[in-house]
Structure formats: C-alpha cells, structure tokens
Write a protein that holds these residues in place. Structure first.
Motif, mmCIF file in Angstrom:
data_model
loop_
_atom_site.group_PDB
_atom_site.id
_atom_site.type_symbol
_atom_site.label_atom_id
_atom_site.label_comp_id
_atom_site.label_asym_id
_atom_site.label_seq_id
_atom_site.Cartn_x
_atom_site.Cartn_y
_atom_site.Cartn_z
ATOM 1 N N GLU A 190 -7.255 21.140 9.844
ATOM 2 C CA GLU A 190 -7.885 21.457 11.125
ATOM 3 C C GLU A 190 -7.037 20.889 12.265
ATOM 4 O O GLU A 190 -6.137 20.078 12.038
ATOM 5 N N ARG A 191 -7.331 21.318 13.484
ATOM 6 C CA ARG A 191 -6.548 20.889 14.654
ATOM 7 C C ARG A 191 -6.491 19.369 14.763
ATOM 8 O O ARG A 191 -5.434 18.794 15.015
ATOM 9 N N GLU A 192 -7.620 18.701 14.547
ATOM 10 C CA GLU A 192 -7.655 17.241 14.635
ATOM 11 C C GLU A 192 -6.722 16.609 13.596
ATOM 12 O O GLU A 192 -6.023 15.640 13.887
ATOM 13 N N SER A 239 0.618 20.207 17.581
ATOM 14 C CA SER A 239 0.148 21.577 17.390
ATOM 15 C C SER A 239 -0.902 21.948 18.421
ATOM 16 O O SER A 239 -1.769 21.153 18.758
ATOM 17 N N LYS A 240 -0.814 23.201 18.890
ATOM 18 C CA LYS A 240 -1.811 23.731 19.812
ATOM 19 C C LYS A 240 -2.743 24.707 19.102
ATOM 20 O O LYS A 240 -3.545 25.376 19.726
ATOM 21 N N TYR A 241 -2.608 24.823 17.786
ATOM 22 C CA TYR A 241 -3.359 25.820 17.024
ATOM 23 C C TYR A 241 -4.662 25.233 16.497
ATOM 24 O O TYR A 241 -4.821 24.027 16.401
ATOM 25 N N VAL A 242 -5.588 26.119 16.134
ATOM 26 C CA VAL A 242 -6.889 25.677 15.629
ATOM 27 C C VAL A 242 -6.769 25.042 14.249
ATOM 28 O O VAL A 242 -7.657 24.332 13.806
ATOM 29 N N GLY A 243 -5.695 25.288 13.572
ATOM 30 C CA GLY A 243 -5.464 24.736 12.248
ATOM 31 C C GLY A 243 -4.244 25.397 11.647
ATOM 32 O O GLY A 243 -3.616 26.263 12.257
ATOM 33 N N SER A 245 0.511 28.518 11.002
ATOM 34 C CA SER A 245 -0.717 28.809 11.736
ATOM 35 C C SER A 245 -1.253 30.181 11.321
ATOM 36 O O SER A 245 -0.540 30.969 10.694
#
Length: 195
Positions: free
Chosen positions: A23-25, A34-38, A58
C-alpha cells in the motif's frame, strides 16, 4: 493479490512466484518516494537463487525498485535439464510461468547476463530460447539488446535461438499469451547450435 486474473494466472502461481502488494503507506515507509496508491512487488534473485531486491510496479505500469535493491532475475521453480525461455522483465516471466513454461525474466532488455550464466550452470538447460520484446523504438537500445542476447548465447555454449515477436500482433510474451497464444513468432537471424 489483484493481478492474477489480469495476467491470466492463478493465485497459487502468484504465491509461487513471490508476488505481493504494498500500500502507499508501506511504500513511503520504504522511502520509495512513490506517489501511487500501491504497487505490486516482484522479488529479484541472483543466479544462485538468493533474493537481492524487490522490483515494484504500479497499477499504471510504472516500474521502480525498493531502495538498495540490486537488479536481478525473475523466476520460480525452474526445471533442470529442460528447455528454458529467457524473456524481458517480471510480468512476462510471471505470465509464462503461470502458463506452464520453464522461464526466467531478465531485469531489462540489456541486463542480467552474469546472473543468467550462473543460473544456467545450476539448472543445466538443454536449450535456451531468448525472446526479446519488440517495443524498443530506440535503435541504440535495440542493437544493445541483440548484442547482449547473442553474447549470452555464445558465452553459455548452449544450443539456442534468439527471437522477437511480430509487432503487428503483440510486443511481448505477455501480450501474446493474452491473445490466446495465436501469434506466429518470427525468428531473428541468429541461431547458436552447440558443436
């Protein structure tokens, strides 16, 4: 993991190949910026089978790696003393593996020769087929990819062939499989037979 149905492979195949999801976190905790959601995770191994890095991809197809990763090969459960197919990248290797191929993915179109030679000593393939992607528009990169493929074939001293896809239908193995394997592959000019 979400990608199995998209690539036409089973969840069991994803597990065997070691595919995961961050995941992004998690990506931020790994300092990937990273700027992606996951991102999907693909383990990279050296020619001895040891993990040396994690490739990230991604959902939009952007590729990068966890910091301090080394570029490596993508493979799982290779058969010994059998034909072996070498492809460019993780998704082609995963897709081919999921469809029953004895297959390994290079880290890039021009990389991985040292690790591949070590892997060949371990699994002792009877034949090596190298299938290069046909989406390389830069002539210098395309030439270098062919040079590296030919060099690998010569250094391995194994019988084999270097191939590329007919670009009018698919650019790589993954696209070919997604078209139900109906692509007529063109053989490149270079064939190496063991004397």
């Amino acid at each position: 993991v979400r990608g199995g149905p998209v690539l036409g492979v089973t969840l069991n195949c994803l597990h065997e190949f070691g595919i995961g999801w961050l995941e992004r976190e998690d990506l931020q905790n790994l300092d990937t910026s990273s700027k992606y959601v996951g991102a999907y995770t693909f383990p990279m191994k050296n020619g001895d089978g040891k993990p040396i890095g994690i490739r990230l991809r991604s959902v939009r197809g952007n590729k990068y790696a966890v910091r301090y990763s080394k570029s490596g090969l993508f493979y799982a459960n290779l058969a010994k003393h059998a034909p072996l197919l070498v492809v460019d990248g993780a998704s082609d290797a995963l897709c081919g593996y999921g469809h029953g191929l004895n297959i390994v993915g290079r880290p890039s179109c021009c990389g991985g020769n040292g690790d591949l030679l070590k892997l060949f000593k371990a699994v002792q393939p009877v034949f090596v087929g190298q299938l290069l992607d046909n989406d390389i528009d830069n002539p210098d990169v395309r030439k270098n990819a062919w040079t590296q493929a030919k060099r690998l074939q010569e250094q391995s001293e194994l019988p084999g062939v270097v191939m590329y896809a007919d670009r009018t239908r698919a650019k790589d193995l993954r696209e070919w499989i997604m078209l139900d394997g109906k692509l007529p592959w063109r053989l490149k000019y270079y064939v190496m037979e063991k004397e």
